[in-house]
Design a protein around this motif. Structure first.
Motif, PDB file in Angstrom:
ATOM      1  N   ARG B 466      29.498  35.214  43.956  1.00 36.70           N
ATOM      2  CA  ARG B 466      29.168  36.611  44.164  1.00 36.70           C
ATOM      3  C   ARG B 466      30.416  37.481  44.000  1.00 36.70           C
ATOM      4  O   ARG B 466      30.421  38.466  43.273  1.00 36.70           O
ATOM      5  N   ILE B 467      31.484  37.070  44.662  1.00 37.80           N
ATOM      6  CA  ILE B 467      32.711  37.866  44.590  1.00 37.80           C
ATOM      7  C   ILE B 467      33.245  37.871  43.172  1.00 37.80           C
ATOM      8  O   ILE B 467      33.677  38.903  42.651  1.00 37.80           O
ATOM      9  N   ARG B 470      31.199  40.248  41.153  1.00 37.67           N
ATOM     10  CA  ARG B 470      31.486  41.631  41.535  1.00 37.67           C
ATOM     11  C   ARG B 470      32.826  42.083  40.967  1.00 37.67           C
ATOM     12  O   ARG B 470      32.961  43.185  40.474  1.00 37.67           O
ATOM     13  N   ASN B 471      33.793  41.171  41.042  1.00 39.72           N
ATOM     14  CA  ASN B 471      35.098  41.543  40.522  1.00 39.72           C
ATOM     15  C   ASN B 471      35.043  41.786  39.025  1.00 39.72           C
ATOM     16  O   ASN B 471      35.726  42.647  38.502  1.00 39.72           O
ATOM     17  N   ARG B 474      33.669  45.151  38.302  1.00 37.87           N
ATOM     18  CA  ARG B 474      34.366  46.208  39.004  1.00 37.87           C
ATOM     19  C   ARG B 474      34.918  47.252  38.062  1.00 37.87           C
ATOM     20  O   ARG B 474      34.774  48.437  38.286  1.00 37.87           O
ATOM     21  N   GLU B 743      43.639  42.625  49.009  1.00 33.78           N
ATOM     22  CA  GLU B 743      42.302  42.102  49.159  1.00 33.78           C
ATOM     23  C   GLU B 743      42.317  40.580  49.285  1.00 33.78           C
ATOM     24  O   GLU B 743      41.635  40.004  50.128  1.00 33.78           O
TER      25      GLU B 743
END
Ligand code: ATP
Ligand code: MG
Lengths: 265, 840
Positions: B466-467, B470-471, B474, B743
């Motif tokens: 997921r991350i 998303r990245n 982005r 992050e």
């Protein structure tokens, strides 16, 4: 403190930065224990070693010497762990499963929604959140209608509350909060602190919080005063006024102490 | 200020290196192109004949008398000003390989010559032939036949003879004018005895093919020779012959250069995306610094110039490395290239100059947009914590991209009729390219459109995917730029793979439909044709029930309207069509007794239909060799699919007037017992090195081999663009990891292990690479569809999808993703937690 039920404790905790002339002793043989189900505030002047203490307790930083214990769920339990012997992966797992964090700023991953941020530690552990408990937490932080927003779409106070919810939702043994209200106005700050307080009262959560703010310290069960890497005083059942008084007196002591040391040298 | 910027560049060295890599590779490709083509020119041009004042040929009406009698040479030798008059013999000769068949490197009709002391020969081993039983071989031919000095060589000769001789020398040949390299050279007497045209009668002793004249004054020699010989002879000057070779070498260089430059341009295009993307990121990271510069009084133009100066410096540094690498690569390529004879190496100053020019221009052009954006940073940005660069919106870009895609598709669609002309082909191809560019433009929107829904669909409980997703979405523009660089090379690879697959499938279907599975095929070993004896010999082999020996020549087809069109005909025995050889009929039928069977494409172009009456005009030679046009009226009996094996319009052998020139290089035979027939054929042609006995699949392999080779080369050349793009992926990841230190620190603090962080970055990289891969493969296959439509006139969607190539490409992209993430992932895993959570 014979019957004192600690969640985290440290013995002879020392942290030095640099070497030779440039050496700084941020923590000087600190012995401390944080009571289970208590909100403990750590106060002290800038540079006194508050953040360093917290980082060492949380296994984010390695102390130069001394030990830190994360106690088991109950006193004398098998879950007792000593942090200094652990490797990075074990520490990581420990942080994920048994600690919660609220930092001063920049708490949340910007690409994840509030809900995803809250459940991130559980996700990382491959656990499913306990929905009922998660609901309680979310209700408590008052973020029900903001769950699917990205951090950029939340105010600073809301972001900090999301961070609090995240710290609590995995029911950690201890929550560490480093100046959680540092970047907030007093109203948002009060919301966050009220929430931490309730988590202690209603959920029996252990919270360790670093703060500069006597009002914030007023929410605590106990305040520890740090100066030059040493715990110099503590206060139970503080109110903002008592904390302020104590700070003033400590400052004068410190000034006096420094003078006397200067004279002695 | 410039100094401040340059120091800054040094501080960003790691990030700069990847940009440099893109510049270096691009420049190296261009420079290598130049070096290869220059070297090819030098190789083809080679050393020129300086000992040649003039060359005398016979110019005769009679095609059987093109040789020059010996007395002509003697007359020329006596002329004043002529120091040397040498008769050169030429005849059919080819080296027989160990397998008993001929090789294919030299042209056998001019394969044999006589050894002399002129500059024609340069020995690379041994000595020249001196007596009967000795022969010298040309280097390439010797290598192909696997022969060296001391071996015994078998040479197939004209007039159905062959000769066995000891190899005494290996030479390289220096041709004059349009001469071709011979394969073998005998001493003068043996050459006179052995060399003759292929079908010459055994008792004919031909004269010289040409006479070489030397002398100090070229013009005097020519004048004297022309005066002596009169009409019937042609005298070419040595200088014009040298000019011919000069031109040939230029043409060779030009062809190679153009072909390679097309690939270099693709690589550079990928490079532009990588460089531009890196500059965008570098500039974004330094927004504050630009704001500060502006706040302390730098004007916009100064900021812009400073960024461009950075680009120039990078361009120069990259070009320098690229030029050196390119020269090395070019020389290496020349060494590895399968070129017969000695290879000449050449590095012209142009190569270096062009390298620098390309490097600097490409870098500056790529950096220009970033420079402008840097200059637009407001001084106020220095005071804000969340300073962001002004971003151009994607709207204009997307609208342009959509228009380009729509326009391109419309252009291709507009040409879809069964009549493709040069201009509709060009229109369709431009449409495809336009749509391709359009996809590059809408790529950022596609990132959002494709990857964002994916984050929803993949409701994976694992945060890693997921991350990572998303990245990746982005900064769609950045992801798109990175993926686009991959897409450029990959889409072209896939386009060519599609064309290749379609050609392979079409050809396979064609050959399998044309030739019965159990047919025995006789094919010429070298350069396509053999004589009629093969046909007669094959027909005499026991067990043959059907025999097709197609032979082709030129004719004019005159339609009912009177318009004449040049075309090829192929004639064969009408009875054999359908048994030994088949055609795929699209209209009418394939009965040659009823008339001509036209190629479908030709018929469409000429507007001819089944049943039309046409006249066929041939050039027919009478017994004396005089050529006159002969017309034959005929009906169009049918139309057929084009075929690799049968070219042009099909006629019955019986229809053809006498004396029409035609040549064939294949004979197809079928019999009741296929295996027995093959054995019988092999036995019959065991003593014919010029005839190969094959089955259908061998024929197919041989037909497919050349474009298999070309495709392989194309893949290698496009590989450069993909490699450059991979650097782009590394760059993007490295920079975004650097941007995300905080992050990542928080992520680590919350309990993400190092391995997990690495996995997240790796997955992001794989997502970007796969996105580029899927886009590239999809667009590439469609582009390939249009390309095969343009080339083969098949419908666009009748292409064959190269599944294997696509799967390999996709797996390759996943691997690229993993490899590109190696360093950035390690870097991310090392993110300092304490630094991340510290407040400034
Ligand atoms: N990475 C480091 N290197 C060197 N010295 C450090 C480092 N981090 C902290 N220190 C020093 O250690 C001492 C304690 O720092 P620490 O951050 O714990 O103070 P603090 O009590 O949290 O202060 P503040 O209230 O300003 O946050 C300070 O003197 C600081 O300068
Ligand atoms: Mg601090």
């Amino acid at each position: 403190m014979t019957n004192f039920d600690a969640a985290v404790s440290a013995a002879d905790l020392t942290k030095q930065y640099g070497s030779g002339d440039a050496q700084v002793t941020a923590l000087n043989a600190v012995n401390v224990a944080f009571g289970r189900g208590e909100l403990t505030a750590i106060m002290g002047p800038s540079g006194s070693g508050k953040s360093t203490l917290m980082h060492c307790l949380a296994g984010l930083d390695t102390p130069t010497s001394g030990q830190v214990w994360l106690e088991g769920a109950r006193h004398g339990d098998a879950g007792r762990v000593e942090l200094s012997g652990l490797r990075d992966d074990a520490l990581t797992t420990l942080r994920r499963d048994r600690m919660g964090f609220v930092f001063q700023a920049f708490n949340l991953l910007p690409t994840l929604t509030a809900w995803e941020n809250i459940t991130l530690p559980l996700d990382l552990a491959g656990r499913r959140p306990d929905q009922a408990f998660a609901d309680t937490v979310i209700e408590a932080v008052g973020l029900r209608d903001r769950l699917h927003h990205r951090p950029a779409e939340l105010s600073g106070g809301q972001q900090q509350r999301v961070a609090c919810a995240r710290a609590l939702v995995s029911r950690p043994d201890v929550v560490f909060a480093d100046e959680p209200t540092g970047a907030l106005d007093s109203r948002s700050g009060a919301e966050v602190l009220g929430f931490l307080r309730r988590s202690v009262d209603q959920l029996a959560q252990t919270v360790v919080m670093v703060t500069h703010d006597p009002v914030a310290a007023g929410y605590a069960d106990r305040v520890l005063f740090l100066a030059d890497g040493v715990i110099v005083d503590e206060l139970r059942e503080p109110s903002a006024d008592r904390v302020l008084d104590r700070i003033r007196s400590l400052e004068s002591v410190a000034r006096g102490g420094r003078t006397s040391v200067g004279a002695g040298a | 200020m410039l100094r401040a910027m340059l120091r800054d560049l040094r501080a960003h060295l790691g990030r700069v290196v990847m940009t440099l890599a893109a510049i270096v590779l691009g420049v190296a490709f261009v420079v290598a192109t130049w070096v290869v083509s220059d070297s090819a020119a030098a190789t083809v041009g080679g050393a020129q004949r300086t000992d040649l004042a003039a060359l005398v040929h016979r110019e005769s009406e009679d095609p059987t008398a093109t040789d020059i009698p010996a007395d002509v040479r003697d007359r020329l030798a006596r002329l004043p000003g002529v120091t040397r008059a040498e008769g050169v013999r030429e005849g059919y000769a080819a080296l027989v390989r160990a397998d008993g068949k001929l090789g294919a490197t030299s042209w056998p009709d001019a394969g044999g010559t006589d050894w002399d002391g002129s500059q024609r020969f340069t020995l690379s081993a041994g000595r020249g032939p001196q007596r009967a039983g000795e022969v010298a071989l040309e280097q390439g031919a010797a290598a192909e036949a696997g022969l060296t000095v001391g071996d015994s060589a078998r040479v197939l000769l004209g007039g159905d003879r062959s000769d066995t001789a000891t190899v005494v020398g290996v030479f390289t040949y220096r041709p004059a004018g349009h001469e071709l390299d011979p394969a073998v050279a005998y001493d003068a007497d043996t050459a006179a005895r052995l060399l003759r045209p292929r079908d010459a009668a055994a008792d004919v002793v031909p004269g010289f093919a040409r006479i070489e004249l030397s002398g100090p004054d070229e013009r005097a020699v020519i004048a004297a020779a022309q005066a002596e010989l009169g009409p019937g002879f042609e005298v070419e000057s040595g200088s014009s012959l040298r000019a011919v070779r000069e031109q040939a070498s230029h043409d060779a260089a030009d062809t190679i250069r153009k072909a390679l430059l097309a690939f270099a341009a693709v690589a550079l295009m990928a490079g532009v995306f990588v460089i531009a993307n890196t500059f965008t990121m570098l500039v974004t990271q330094r927004t504050r610094q630009f704001a500060l510069l502006r706040a302390v009084g730098a004007r916009r133009r100064q900021v812009r110039r400073a960024v461009l100066a950075e680009a120039v410096v990078l361009g120069l540094v990259g070009s320098t490395v690229g030029v050196v690498l390119g020269v090395g690569l070019g020389l290496l390529a020349m060494r590895l290239l399968p070129v017969a004879g000695t290879v000449a190496y050449a590095v012209s100053p142009w190569a270096v100059l062009v390298g620098y020019l390309v490097g600097v221009v490409v870098t500056v052009v790529s950096a220009y947009g970033s420079a402008r954006r840097a200059a637009r940073v407001s001084p106020m940005a220095a005071l804000r914590t969340d300073a962001v660069l002004p971003r151009r919106s994607l709207v204009l870009r997307t609208v342009l991209g959509m228009l380009a895609v729509a326009g391109g598709v419309a252009m291709v669609a507009a040409t879809s009729s069964d009549r493709l002309t040069e201009s509709t082909r060009a229109l369709a191809m431009s449409g495809a390219v336009l749509a391709w560019v359009g996809v590059l433009l809408i790529a950022p929107v596609l990132v959002v459109g494709v990857l964002r829904p994916l984050t929803g669909v993949l409701r994976s409980p694992r945060p890693v995917t997921r991350i990572a997703l998303r990245n990746a979405v982005r900064d769609p523009r950045r992801t798109a730029a990175t993926a686009s660089a991959l897409m450029i090379g990959l889409s072209l690879v896939c386009a060519f793979a599609t064309v290749g697959q379609t050609l392979t499938d079409t050809t396979t279907a064609d050959v399998r439909a044309s030739v019965p599975a159990d047919a025995v095929v006789l094919r010429a070993a070298t350069f396509g044709t053999f004589d009629d004896t093969v046909r007669t010999a094959a027909a005499a082999v026991p067990g043959v029930t059907g025999l097709a020996a197609p032979r082709s020549g030129a004719m004019l087809v005159i339609g009912p309207g009177g318009t004449a069109r040049d075309t090829l005909f192929t004639s064969l025995d009408a009875a054999a069509l359908g048994s030994a050889l088949r055609v795929r009929v699209t209209a009418g039928d394939a009965d040659l007794r009823r008339g001509v069977v036209l190629d479908r494409g030709f018929a469409a172009e000429a507007g001819l239909h089944v049943g039309d009456r046409v006249r066929l005009r041939f050039d027919a030679a009478d017994a004396a060799g005089r050529v006159t046009p002969v017309e034959v009226p005929v009906t169009v009996a049918g139309l057929r699919e084009p075929s690799e094996l049968l070219h042009g319009q099909l006629l019955d052998d019986a229809l053809l007037p006498d004396g029409v020139a035609r040549q064939g290089g294949s004979v197809y035979a079928v019999g009741a017992d296929a295996a027995a027939l093959r054995t019988a054929m092999e036995r019959s042609f065991a003593q014919r090195p010029d005839v190969l006995v094959q089955d259908r699949e061998q024929v197919l392999d041989e037909v497919l081999e050349p474009f298999q080779l070309v495709l392989g080369l194309v893949y290698v050349l496009l590989g450069a663009a993909v490699v450059i793009a991979v650097f782009g992926v590394v760059n993007t990841l490295a920079l975004s990891v650097l941007e995300r230190t905080r992050e990542l620190g928080v992520f680590r603090a919350l309990g993400a292990s190092r391995a997990l962080v690495r996995r997240t970055v790796r997955r992001e990289s794989v997502v970007i690479s796969l996105y580029g891969g899927v886009l590239g493969i999809g667009v590439g296959v469609l582009l390939g569809g249009v390309m095969q439509y343009v080339i083969l006139a098949n419908p666009v969607f009748a292409m064959s999808v190269p599944w294997l190539a696509a799967a390999v490409a996709l797996a390759g992209m996943a691997l690229v993703g993993v490899l590109a993430a190696l360093w950035p992932a390690r870097r991310a895993a090392r993110a300092d937690i304490l630094a991340a959570i510290a407040t400034q």
